[in-house]
Design a protein around this motif. Structure first.
Motif, short mmCIF file in Angstrom:
data_model
loop_
_atom_site.label_atom_id
_atom_site.label_comp_id
_atom_site.label_asym_id
_atom_site.label_seq_id
_atom_site.Cartn_x
_atom_site.Cartn_y
_atom_site.Cartn_z
N PRO A 1 27.39 81.93 36.75
CA PRO A 1 26.72 80.78 37.30
C PRO A 1 26.92 79.78 36.41
N THR A 2 27.14 78.62 37.14
CA THR A 2 27.92 77.39 36.37
C THR A 2 27.03 76.12 36.69
N VAL A 3 27.12 75.23 35.63
CA VAL A 3 26.53 74.03 35.68
C VAL A 3 27.49 72.90 34.95
N LEU A 4 27.36 71.93 35.93
CA LEU A 4 28.24 70.81 35.80
C LEU A 4 27.52 69.43 35.48
N PHE A 5 27.56 69.00 34.07
CA PHE A 5 26.48 68.08 33.41
C PHE A 5 27.33 66.62 33.52
N THR A 6 26.60 65.77 34.12
CA THR A 6 27.24 64.39 34.30
C THR A 6 26.49 63.32 33.34
N ASN A 7 27.29 62.49 32.52
CA ASN A 7 26.51 61.76 31.55
C ASN A 7 25.91 60.54 32.26
N SER A 8 24.68 59.90 31.23
CA SER A 8 23.99 58.90 31.47
C SER A 8 24.81 57.73 31.34
N TRP A 9 24.32 56.47 31.79
CA TRP A 9 24.87 55.06 31.72
C TRP A 9 25.20 55.11 30.15
N MET A 10 26.58 54.52 29.73
CA MET A 10 26.89 54.22 28.28
C MET A 10 27.07 55.59 27.59
N LEU A 11 26.77 56.73 27.94
CA LEU A 11 27.07 58.05 27.12
C LEU A 11 28.20 58.75 27.70
N ASP A 12 28.55 59.88 27.16
CA ASP A 12 29.64 60.64 27.53
C ASP A 12 29.46 62.09 27.57
N LYS A 13 30.48 62.80 27.35
CA LYS A 13 30.39 64.49 27.59
C LYS A 13 29.65 64.96 26.49
N HIS A 14 29.51 64.33 25.50
CA HIS A 14 28.72 64.88 24.28
C HIS A 14 27.04 64.80 24.47
N GLN A 15 26.81 64.19 25.53
CA GLN A 15 25.22 64.08 25.73
C GLN A 15 24.25 65.35 25.88
N TYR A 16 24.98 66.22 26.49
CA TYR A 16 24.22 67.61 26.61
C TYR A 16 24.45 68.82 25.70
N LEU A 17 25.12 68.61 24.74
CA LEU A 17 25.75 69.71 23.90
C LEU A 17 24.63 70.61 23.66
N LEU A 18 23.42 70.24 23.34
CA LEU A 18 22.21 71.28 23.13
C LEU A 18 21.94 72.05 24.21
N TYR B 1 38.41 79.84 36.30
CA TYR B 1 37.45 80.67 36.05
C TYR B 1 36.62 81.05 37.07
N PRO B 2 36.16 82.49 37.07
CA PRO B 2 35.37 82.95 37.99
C PRO B 2 34.12 82.17 38.16
N VAL B 3 33.93 81.34 39.06
CA VAL B 3 32.67 80.53 39.24
C VAL B 3 31.93 81.41 40.39
N GLY B 4 30.87 81.29 39.85
CA GLY B 4 29.63 81.75 41.03
C GLY B 4 28.84 80.66 41.67
N LYS B 5 27.68 80.71 41.81
CA LYS B 5 26.81 79.67 42.34
C LYS B 5 26.90 78.54 41.18
N LEU B 6 26.68 77.23 41.60
CA LEU B 6 27.04 76.06 40.72
C LEU B 6 25.98 75.07 41.09
N GLY B 7 25.72 74.64 39.72
CA GLY B 7 24.56 73.42 40.03
C GLY B 7 25.12 72.28 39.23
#
Length: 519
Positions: A59-76, A125-131
């Motif tokens: 199961p795969t999730v792709l996080f997209t950043n908020s305005w002004m922020l970047d790839k580090h936003q959703y680390l937790l 990678y073996p990607v299943g359902k994606l969100g």
């Protein structure tokens, strides 16, 4: 690589402190440079679970950043998902962080970028359902990508938008504070966006603005979202005066597939970033993905579809659907006698002699939304916007008081106003506020909305119809609801000429009515 912004450093520090004790940590690739369709490099990171991929892929999730922020936003959040078997990529959209390109406000390039990243994940990678998930800018891109790419099975759109026009031009009124914040904080902004903002501020080429906004608005893709069967979770905040709940509730009502709507106190993106309504928003997001990406029967698809948290008290209520109630009270506006008296609103229509009241532009009054951004954020912590109602200048505003409420008046939904006016200039502005007023004359803001006429018929009675911003608020016993209308607001751009008069006529044949939905 460029030096990371302070928000990214803080997020990195938080992630370093996050050390699950019960299992081996997922593999974390901190820096990935992925070349997109036009040669632009996108900066991303990746969490890979320490467990083998299930038969159908991760199961795969792709996080997209908020305005002004970047790839580090959703680390937790990404680390927590990876601990639970998810493959998780976070990336900086073009123009932000160390990604190349220019910020095009969820334009064609940004949407194509998301598709390239999905291609890359599937190739490696073996990607299943994606969100897809994101706050603010990331929410909008997630929704539009899901509409255009059927590989996206589920979305969590937090503090997102479905209508660009409603965000920057609510009630034909320029959202000056938020629009200025957006256009001055993106260092790599596409010049087309600056031109659109200039046209909007000058009320020029509005058709061009609408043409720019349509492909960037999820409401344009309802058919595609329904056809794809995308499971859509949306979360918006009552005091978010950038992306109001109204257009998201409209999108929610048009979706046929799995859907859930969270409505919370607080302002834009802050509620989700600082814990998410006592953790409810992120906990629901994880459960949403568990159900629709891992096929985990956790019951979320059988629960009420609307979670509404009441302003100030922060009490969570759940409802089967939106609108949450079909019960309303219709208050008919009745006149005041002088500038020093309040008018009234009653459940019976006005049937007296022909009468009129007037109020004037040229000055703001104590009716308002508090300190822009700051007051809105504090509401999420139970701190309301207070106003001394007796201090509202009757020459520049008009107030209508309801009868006393002897029991709690539970407002839930979108109040609306039909108002007859006779303007003295072709361009006039109304700032409409709803207050909970106590016995000592202190008012707490319930909701508001602006409305600007740009080509009004001067000196002629005409009816305007408008929705206030969706809300959930309990008016205590012994209080009244006050409708306060003036002509300026701290968030919005006022007309160039503010020397005008607005007359409110009262006739049995011209009823002005405030409609409030409630339990």
């Amino acid at each position: 690589m460029k030096t990371l912004a302070l928000p990214a450093l803080l997020a990195g520090a938080l992630c370093a402190a996050f050390t699950p004790a019960t299992q081996a940590a997922p593999t974390f690739i901190a820096d990935l440079d992925i070349t997109t369709f036009d040669g632009t490099e996108l900066d991303a990171n990746l969490f890979i679970p320490d467990t083998p991929a299930p038969a159908g892929g991760y199961p795969t999730v792709l996080f997209t950043n908020s305005w002004m922020l970047d790839k580090h936003q959703y680390l937790l959040q990404a680390a927590e998902l990876a601990d639970n078997g998810y493959l998780v990529m976070s990336y900086s959209t073009r123009g932000f962080g160390t990604s190349g390109g220019m910020v095009d406000v969820a334009g064609e390039n940004s949407i194509r970028d998301a598709g390239v990243l999905i291609d890359w994940l599937e190739a490696h990678y073996p990607v299943g359902k994606l969100g897809m998930a994101g706050i603010s800018y990331g929410a909008g891109i997630s929704l539009i990508t899901a509409a255009q790419d059927p590989r996206v099975d589920a979305v969590a759109a937090l503090s997102g938008w479905s209508d660009v026009i409603e965000g920057l031009y609510p009630g034909n009124t320029v959202n000056l504070v938020w629009g200025t914040i957006l256009t001055t904080t993106a260092l790599n902004l596409d010049p087309e966006v600056d031109a659109i903002w200039a046209n909007l501020r000058a009320t020029e080429n509005i058709q061009g603005v609408e043409e720019f906004a349509a492909p960037r608005s999820a409401l344009s893709y309802v058919r595609e979202l329904n056809s794809n069967g995308t499971a859509v979770l949306m979360s918006n905040n009552f005091a978010d005066y950038l992306f109001k709940p109204n257009s998201m509730t409209q999108l929610y009502s048009l979706l046929d597939g799995p859907k859930k709507l969270l409505l919370n106190p607080g302002t834009h993106a802050v509620t989700e970033t600082l814990g998410g309504n006592n953790g409810h928003i992120w906990a629901t997001t994880f459960r949403w993905f568990d159900r629709y990406l891992k096929d985990q029967p956790n019951g979320i698809d059988h629960e009420p579809k609307v979670d509404m948290t009441v302003r100030i008290s922060n009490r969570l209520e759940q409802f089967d659907d939106f609108p949450v109630t079909d019960k309303t009270t219709r208050y008919h506006l009745h006149p005041r006698f002088t500038y020093f008296n309040n008018a009234s609103m009653k459940t019976r229509p006005y049937s007296g002699w022909g009468w009129s009241n007037d109020f004037h532009g040229g000055s703001d009054t104590k009716a308002g939304t508090g300190i822009p951004v700051i007051s809105d954020a504090l509401e999420g912590f139970g701190i309301p916007v207070y106003t001394a109602m007796t201090g509202i200048n009757g020459y520049h505003a008009i107030e209508y008081n309801s009868p006393l409420h002897w029991s709690t008046f539970k407002i839930r939904g979108t109040p609306s106003l039909e108002l007859w006016i006779k303007p003295s200039k072709p361009e006039v502005q109304l700032q409409v506020h709803l207050y909970d007023t106590g016995p000592l004359g202190l008012g707490r803001l319930i909701t508001h909305a602006p409305y600007t006429l740009h080509n009004a018929e001067v000196g002629k009675a005409q009816k305007i119809s408008m929705d206030l911003f969706t809300t959930a608020y309990d008016v205590p016993p012994g209080h009244v609801v006050t409708l306060a209308i003036d002509t300026e607001g701290a968030i919005y751009q006022k007309p160039e000429d503010t020397n005008y008069e607005i007359e409110v006529p009262y006739r049995s044949s011209r009823q002005s009515v405030l409609t409030i939905p409630h339990l």
